[in-house]
Write an enzyme that holds these catalytic residues in place. Structure first.
Site, PDB file in Angstrom:
ATOM      1  N   GLU A  94       0.803  -1.225   0.000  1.00 12.30           N
ATOM      2  CA  GLU A  94       0.000   0.000   0.000  1.00 12.30           C
ATOM      3  C   GLU A  94       0.838   1.278   0.000  1.00 12.30           C
ATOM      4  OE1 GLU A  94      -3.198   0.363  -0.326  1.00 12.30           O
ATOM      5  OE2 GLU A  94      -3.803  -1.733  -0.228  1.00 12.30           O
ATOM      6  N   SER A 365     -48.087 -11.430  48.886  1.00 12.05           N
ATOM      7  CA  SER A 365     -47.560 -11.726  50.224  1.00 12.05           C
ATOM      8  C   SER A 365     -46.044 -11.715  50.308  1.00 12.05           C
ATOM      9  CB  SER A 365     -48.086 -13.085  50.688  1.00 12.05           C
ATOM     10  OG  SER A 365     -49.485 -13.022  50.910  1.00 12.05           O
TER      11      SER A 365
END
Length: 688
Positions: A94, A365
């Site tokens: 590159e 409860s």
């Protein structure tokens, strides 16, 4: 003879002088502009190197359980953890002059221009790695002059403010390798199923050739073109003396094992739990949505994968598919508050609504232990008796009334103890206690236990009529389980940013918020829910699952017409299960009313399998004595049943139970009378 310059020569000299002057001025202006540009770039400082990156979620043992992304797989890793072969291959193919130029390769640019002129078209690129990185970070890929100028400016800023190592690391983490994979790590996992640090020369050279044209050079799409491109990369490496020519041939001939799938997370695990983690990142760490989703975070959670599997299995086994009823389960370590497992519904794909953390439902409860703890603080003991009978409570000088009832309208019609009232879930006892303490007392107690949901100070609050979130209730029970220390539900142990820096780490704090002796007494009373020695006018509420339990548990069930609960714990684990319908539909099918208990029992037994049974450790200021469960007095040999019951020292009963002793005597008396009474009295007895 004097030579006189011609007019033409004078004119030429004038033009040359003008050209030199203009050129000098132009160069000066260009220099000033360039200098100004450089100064401006320096003033602006380093551009932020922020790109969307996948956030990863880990279980407590370090396995990846999920990730977030926008269709772009990105995992930022340091340059030192990328294969040197891939680094060299990338630079070679590159940007060969990467380490020597200042962002622009002038020689390469000139060569590209000449090549384009000869071909009369765009045939050769000259972008350096820095230029490509700038484009990937800040720009689109349009071929316009404005984009090119911006690219050049960002290239200057990158080169001025970052080292070559930082630029190369950023490039290798952002470049596109095709198939949704951005960066070397995501690409390595996709193509080869391995980390970028483990790539061979053959694999690295193949990978380095893909960014030039991912659709053309992907070995999964076109292996022939990919191999051709690989040769270009390898020869470029040899030219740079990164490898030998012999290495080139070996790499070309080496077999490649291609995978072709993103393997970091194959299936999202515990989706409801992960949603809760994201919510915690927002509320506790104050992170924004984009940072959470695409910030490249590493989130280390409290999830226990085994516990999660057991929890999901418990729900799916008990609740039939397509049943319509919903459920949630939350399990925590009561010592730390760490959430070990969480299920927010029966099917996440059908409904991502998290019923464990978001749903507000009536606890029934299960609220009673919080009430009875307050009662212990006000002088009640496990032996305190109140009458269980049909009762109408009146208020506002007789203008208002409240008439609660027990399950199936069953009552003792006599005095019962607090210990038995808990085990049998007597509602009359609860409401009487609630009103005696004052309705605000339970509201305050609930807040002390970490419940933040709004609660109404009304008589029915004792029966759980104000909605709460399941995770709040489980956390409240966890406080009892750990002896009264403050804990809060914790989903996250540590968070790292994309650079690996720790931005959050949970620290355990210890704060005693309940009296440890009374907390132990309360826990021991809750073990009675599964102890049938406390059976009275009805069976203890845990009798339907007690045969499945193989170790000491404390817990409490709860139900309303629309909600069914079971919450319980050991010293190591606390879990709560809720079942019901989303729209508040009544639970009318008998089998559905038992789902919560069955799920809880299955989860707790399997979740603790392999761990030795651990009893609840009594505190130093409590005493255990055997009492008669019905009267609450010290048991005698005449009592048909007795139970070891714990009290804060000084509050234990001192009076012995005489009821059964008298009955024992009275049972033997008729035999003596039978022997002494004349025969005629037997005949006359039916007539008085």
């Amino acid at each position: 003879m004097e030579l006189i310059p011609s007019e033409r020569f004078k004119k030429t000299t004038k033009y040359v002088r003008a050209f030199i002057i203009l050129a000098t001025i132009g160069l000066a202006i260009l220099f000033v502009l360039l200098l100004s540009l450089l100064m401006y770039a320096k003033i602006l400082g380093p551009p932020p190197l922020v790109v969307p990156q996948s956030t990863l979620y880990y279980s407590d043992d370090g396995n990846v359980i999920g990730e977030t992304d926008n269709g772009q797989k990105r995992y930022w890793i340091g340059l030192d953890t990328i294969s040197p072969e891939l680094v060299k291959a990338t630079v070679a193919v590159e940007d060969r002059q990467f380490y020597t130029h200042k962002g622009f390769d002038i020689k390469r640019i000139g060569g590209a221009i000449l090549a384009d002129i000869r071909a009369m078209s765009k045939v050769q690129g000259a972008s350096t790695i820095t230029q490509q990185y700038a484009r990937n970070l800040f720009l689109d890929h349009d071929k316009t002059w404005s984009r090119k100028l911006n690219e050049a400016f960002y290239t200057i800023r990158l080169e001025m403010n970052y080292s070559k190592k930082e630029i190369l690391e950023g490039y290798l983490n952002t470049i596109y390798y095709g198939h949704g994979a951005y960066g070397a790590q995501a690409a390595s996992q996709y193509y080869y199923g391995k980390d970028a640090k483990d790539l061979t020369l053959s694999e690295a050279s193949m990978l380095a050739g893909i960014p030039k044209g991912p659709s053309n050079y992907s070995p999964l799409d076109n292996l022939e073109k990919a191999k051709s491109r690989q040769k270009v990369v390898l020869h470029a490496m040899a030219t740079k003396d990164y490898i030998k020519e012999t290495d080139t041939e070996e790499a070309i001939q080496a077999p490649l094992s291609l995978k072709g799938s993103h393997g970091t997370v194959t299936k999202k695990m515990a989706p409801y739990f992960q949603d809760a983690v994201k919510q915690a990142l927002k509320t506790q760490l104050h992170l924004d949505e984009r940072t959470i989703e695409l910030g490249g975070l590493k989130v280390y959670t409290t999830l226990d994968e085994d516990q999660q599997h057991i929890a999901e299995e418990a729900l799916s086994t008990v609740i039939p598919k397509q049943a319509g009823i919903q459920a949630s389960l939350v399990a925590m370590d009561p010592r730390t508050g760490e959430v070990r497992a969480l299920v927010g519904g029966t099917d996440y794909t059908a409904s991502p609504f998290n019923r464990a953390t978001q749903a507000v439902r009536q606890p029934g409860s299960t609220i009673k232990p919080l009430l009875y703890y307050s009662a212990l603080e006000k002088g009640f003991t496990p032996s305190t008796t109140l009458k269980s009978e049909t009762t109408t409570f009146t208020f506002d000088d007789g203008h208002a009334s409240y008439k609660p009832h027990n399950y199936n309208y069953q009552y003792a019609n006599d005095d019962i103890t607090m210990a038995q009232a808990i085990a049998l879930s007597d509602n009359i006892y609860a409401v009487k206690t609630h009103l005696f303490l004052g309705e605000q007392t339970l509201v305050d107690s609930a807040h002390r236990f970490g419940i933040t949901s709004k609660m109404d100070a009304v008589p029915s609050l004792a029966l759980g009529t104000s909605g709460v979130r399941p995770i709040e209730m489980v956390n409240a029970y966890g406080i009892l389980a750990n002896g009264g220390k403050k804990v809060e539900p914790a989903f996250i142990n540590k968070v790292e940013d994309r650079k690996g820096e720790v931005i959050f780490e949970r620290k355990q704090k210890t704060e005693q918020i309940l009296d440890k002796d009374k907390a132990f007494v309360m826990t021991e009373m809750l073990t009675g829910v599964f102890d049938e020695t406390l059976n009275g006018y009805t069976k203890v509420t845990g009798s339907t699952i007690s045969s499945q339990l193989t170790r000491p548990f404390a817990g409490k069930s709860g139900s309303t017409s629309t909600d069914s609960w079971m919450i319980g714990y050991t010293p190591q684990l606390v879990a709560g299960v809720w079942t019901g319908y989303d729209q508040g539909k009544k639970i009318e099918i008998p089998a559905e009313k038992s789902y919560a208990k069955k799920i809880w029992a299955s989860y707790m037994e399997k979740g603790l399998r392999g761990q030795p049974p651990k009893p609840f450790k009594e505190t130093s200021n409590v005493v255990g004595v055997k009492v008669n469960p019905t009267s609450g007095k010290l048991a005698t040999d005449a009592c048909p049943v007795s139970r070891l019951t714990y009290y804060v020292k000084g509050t234990e009963p001192v009076e012995y139970c005489e009821e059964h002793f008298k009955k024992k005597k009275s049972k033997s008396a008729p035999k003596e009378e039978k022997q002494s009474k004349p025969w005629y009295k037997k005949i006359l007895k039916p007539w008085g």
